[in-house]
Enzyme design. Structure first.
Site, PDB file in Angstrom:
ATOM      1  CE  LYS A 111      -4.422  -1.618   1.678  1.00 20.96           C
ATOM      2  NZ  LYS A 111      -5.560  -1.422   2.565  1.00 20.96           N
ATOM      3  CE  LYS A 192      -6.035  -7.738  -0.630  1.00 25.62           C
ATOM      4  NZ  LYS A 192      -7.286  -7.574   0.056  1.00 25.62           N
ATOM      5  CE  LYS A 195     -13.322  -3.331   1.639  1.00 21.95           C
ATOM      6  NZ  LYS A 195     -12.066  -3.240   2.399  1.00 21.95           N
TER       7      LYS A 195
HETATM    8  N1  AQP Z   1      -9.375 -10.764  -2.810  1.00 25.28           N
HETATM    9  C1  AQP Z   1      -9.784 -11.313  -1.686  1.00 25.28           C
HETATM   10  N2  AQP Z   1     -10.063 -12.624  -1.605  1.00 25.28           N
HETATM   11  C2  AQP Z   1     -10.479 -13.189  -0.450  1.00 25.28           C
HETATM   12  N3  AQP Z   1     -10.638 -12.488   0.699  1.00 25.28           N
HETATM   13  C3  AQP Z   1     -10.374 -11.177   0.681  1.00 25.28           C
HETATM   14  N4  AQP Z   1     -10.432 -10.214   1.624  1.00 25.28           N
HETATM   15  C4  AQP Z   1     -10.062  -9.036   1.079  1.00 25.28           C
HETATM   16  N5  AQP Z   1      -9.753  -9.199  -0.212  1.00 25.28           N
HETATM   17  C5  AQP Z   1      -9.941 -10.521  -0.499  1.00 25.28           C
HETATM   18  C6  AQP Z   1     -10.851 -10.418   2.987  1.00 25.28           C
HETATM   19  O1  AQP Z   1     -11.938  -9.546   3.240  1.00 25.28           O
HETATM   20  C7  AQP Z   1     -11.883  -9.090   4.584  1.00 25.28           C
HETATM   21  C8  AQP Z   1     -12.034  -7.605   4.659  1.00 25.28           C
HETATM   22  O2  AQP Z   1     -10.880  -6.979   4.235  1.00 25.28           O
HETATM   23  P1  AQP Z   1     -10.539  -5.522   4.743  1.00 25.28           P
HETATM   24  O3  AQP Z   1     -11.684  -4.644   4.519  1.00 25.28           O
HETATM   25  O4  AQP Z   1      -9.982  -5.573   6.099  1.00 25.28           O
HETATM   26  O5  AQP Z   1      -9.406  -5.033   3.819  1.00 25.28           O
HETATM   27  P2  AQP Z   1      -8.412  -5.786   2.913  1.00 25.28           P
HETATM   28  O6  AQP Z   1      -8.052  -7.115   3.434  1.00 25.28           O
HETATM   29  O7  AQP Z   1      -7.272  -4.859   2.642  1.00 25.28           O
HETATM   30  O8  AQP Z   1      -9.367  -5.950   1.628  1.00 25.28           O
HETATM   31  P3  AQP Z   1      -9.503  -5.039   0.379  1.00 25.28           P
HETATM   32  O9  AQP Z   1     -10.798  -5.353  -0.261  1.00 25.28           O
HETATM   33  O10 AQP Z   1      -8.275  -5.211  -0.466  1.00 25.28           O
HETATM   34  O11 AQP Z   1      -9.584  -3.592   0.928  1.00 25.28           O
HETATM   35  P4  AQP Z   1      -8.638  -2.343   0.678  1.00 25.28           P
HETATM   36  O12 AQP Z   1      -8.639  -2.213  -0.818  1.00 25.28           O
HETATM   37  O13 AQP Z   1      -9.289  -1.213   1.363  1.00 25.28           O
HETATM   38  O14 AQP Z   1      -7.311  -2.676   1.225  1.00 25.28           O
HETATM   39  C9  AQP Z   1     -10.583  -9.607   5.169  1.00 25.28           C
HETATM   40  O15 AQP Z   1     -10.872 -10.756   5.936  1.00 25.28           O
HETATM   41  C10 AQP Z   1      -9.789  -9.985   3.964  1.00 25.28           C
HETATM   42  O16 AQP Z   1      -8.878 -11.021   4.232  1.00 25.28           O
END
Ligand code: AQP
Length: 327
Positions: A111, A192, A195
């Site tokens: 990030k 991955k 969002k």
């Molecule tokens: N691509 C993915 N596949 C499976 N699980 C996923 N998770 C996130 N992306 C995937 C799981 O969703 C939960 C919530 O995640 P988070 O909101 O804590 O943030 P993150 O892990 O950083 O997910 P994002 O979507 O990539 O958000 P941003 O873009 O804001 O960083 C977690 O349990 C995560 O493992």
């Protein structure tokens, strides 16, 4: 009953990756476990957020929890920032964490890569996440694969605290699904699905309209072959789509491979899109009802009250053990 805690950041629209990797497991676990599911808004502000968008996204994530099937009578649903013990224990955990531990976190590296300046909160985020989990003495934390490293750190911090100040925290275990723990981007199977990706074509949002879902899947990158075969090493794009299909349609990977043998990617992608729509459409209908009903704030208020009782009890213990004057 074993205790479960997890959360999602309102840093964008929840994606199909969030659903498959985490949210659908929340829904399953609520029946057999004592569950706490929060919207981790304090984590979302580790990168700049527009205030109006943050509020909207926070409400959207909470409403999606309910729409996906989390029952507030079974599980405690709340917003992290409304239970102030998170910020407090987060600070105490930061003081327990070594710089080197945070420097090793791959999410921070990803990030912050290429950015001129990043907020200190992005760096110390894993200490706050440890606090989130330890405040509830959670046994199990359902997460996708990307959070495994943060959870390892949580376990280390809990052990460090217990070693220094005496048995206090439960050491939590990750709960990571075997298939679907890492759903990849539709435009780049080496990243991955996320969002916060600025390219909306890279993810399927849980609230994407059915036609948008169909279009995104038809445009999803594949390879120049035509074999629907699960082979993450050599066919990462197609393998990712097979994983999504398997999770959404409840079919095994070998069933899917057999079903599309010799047919190329066209029919496979078409059916995949319908399988995704079939999962998301009912959730979207309930979502619209929940957002329209005005019940959300009441659920979150009750959740806050329940969560606070538990969190404040643990915070008090921690402060006493560390030598703070607790009045
Ligand atoms: N691509 C993915 N596949 C499976 N699980 C996923 N998770 C996130 N992306 C995937 C799981 O969703 C939960 C919530 O995640 P988070 O909101 O804590 O943030 P993150 O892990 O950083 O997910 P994002 O979507 O990539 O958000 P941003 O873009 O804001 O960083 C977690 O349990 C995560 O493992």
């Amino acid at each position: 009953k074993l205790r479960v805690l997890s959360g999602m950041q309102p840093s964008g629209q929840l994606t199909l990756g969030n659903y498959i990797g985490a949210l659908q497991n929340y829904v399953k676990l609520q029946h057999s476990h004592e569950c706490y599911f929060m919207v981790v808004d304090l984590h979302a502000v580790t990168v700049p957020q527009d205030p109006a968008a943050l509020k909207e996204q926070t409400e959207a994530v909470a409403a999606l929890y309910l729409a996906a099937g989390i029952d507030p009578k079974q599980a405690t649903v709340f917003l992290q920032s409304t239970v102030t013990a998170h910020a407090e224990l987060g600070w105490l955990m930061t003081t327990l964490t070594y710089m080197g531990e945070l420097e090793r976190m791959t999410q921070f590296k990803d990030k912050s890569a290429g950015k001129e300046s990043v907020g200190a909160g992005l760096f110390t985020y894993p200490s706050l996440m440890a606090a989130d989990i330890l405040l509830y003495n959670a046994d199990l934390v359902p997460v996708g694969d990307d959070q495994k490293q943060h959870l390892e750190l949580t376990r280390d911090l809990a052990q460090r605290f217990n070693g220094r100040y005496g048995e206090t925290f439960t050491i939590p275990e990750p709960y990571i699904p075997e298939v679907g723990a890492r759903i990849m981007s539709l435009d780049d199977a080496s990243r991955k699905m996320s969002k916060s990706n600025p390219n909306a074509g890279s993810y399927i949002a849980m609230l994407d309209a059915p036609d948008v879902i169909r279009k995104k899947i038809s445009r999803a990158v594949t390879d120049s072959g035509r074999e629907v075969k699960f082979d993450p090493q050599n066919k990462p794009e197609v393998s990712n789509l097979i994983s999504i299909y398997s999770q959404c349609a409840g079919k095994s990977i070998s069933e899917i491979e057999a079903q599309y043998e010799g047919q190329g990617y066209g029919p496979f992608k078409k059916d995949l899109a319908e399988a995704v729509v079939a999962v998301l459409e009912p959730i979207q209908r309930r979502y619209a009802e929940i957002r329209g009903s005005g019940e959300l704030y009441e659920v979150l208020r009750q959740g806050k009250e329940k969560a606070e009782v538990q969190a404040n009890r643990v915070l008090r213990q921690v402060k006493e053990k560390m030598g703070f004057v607790v009045l």
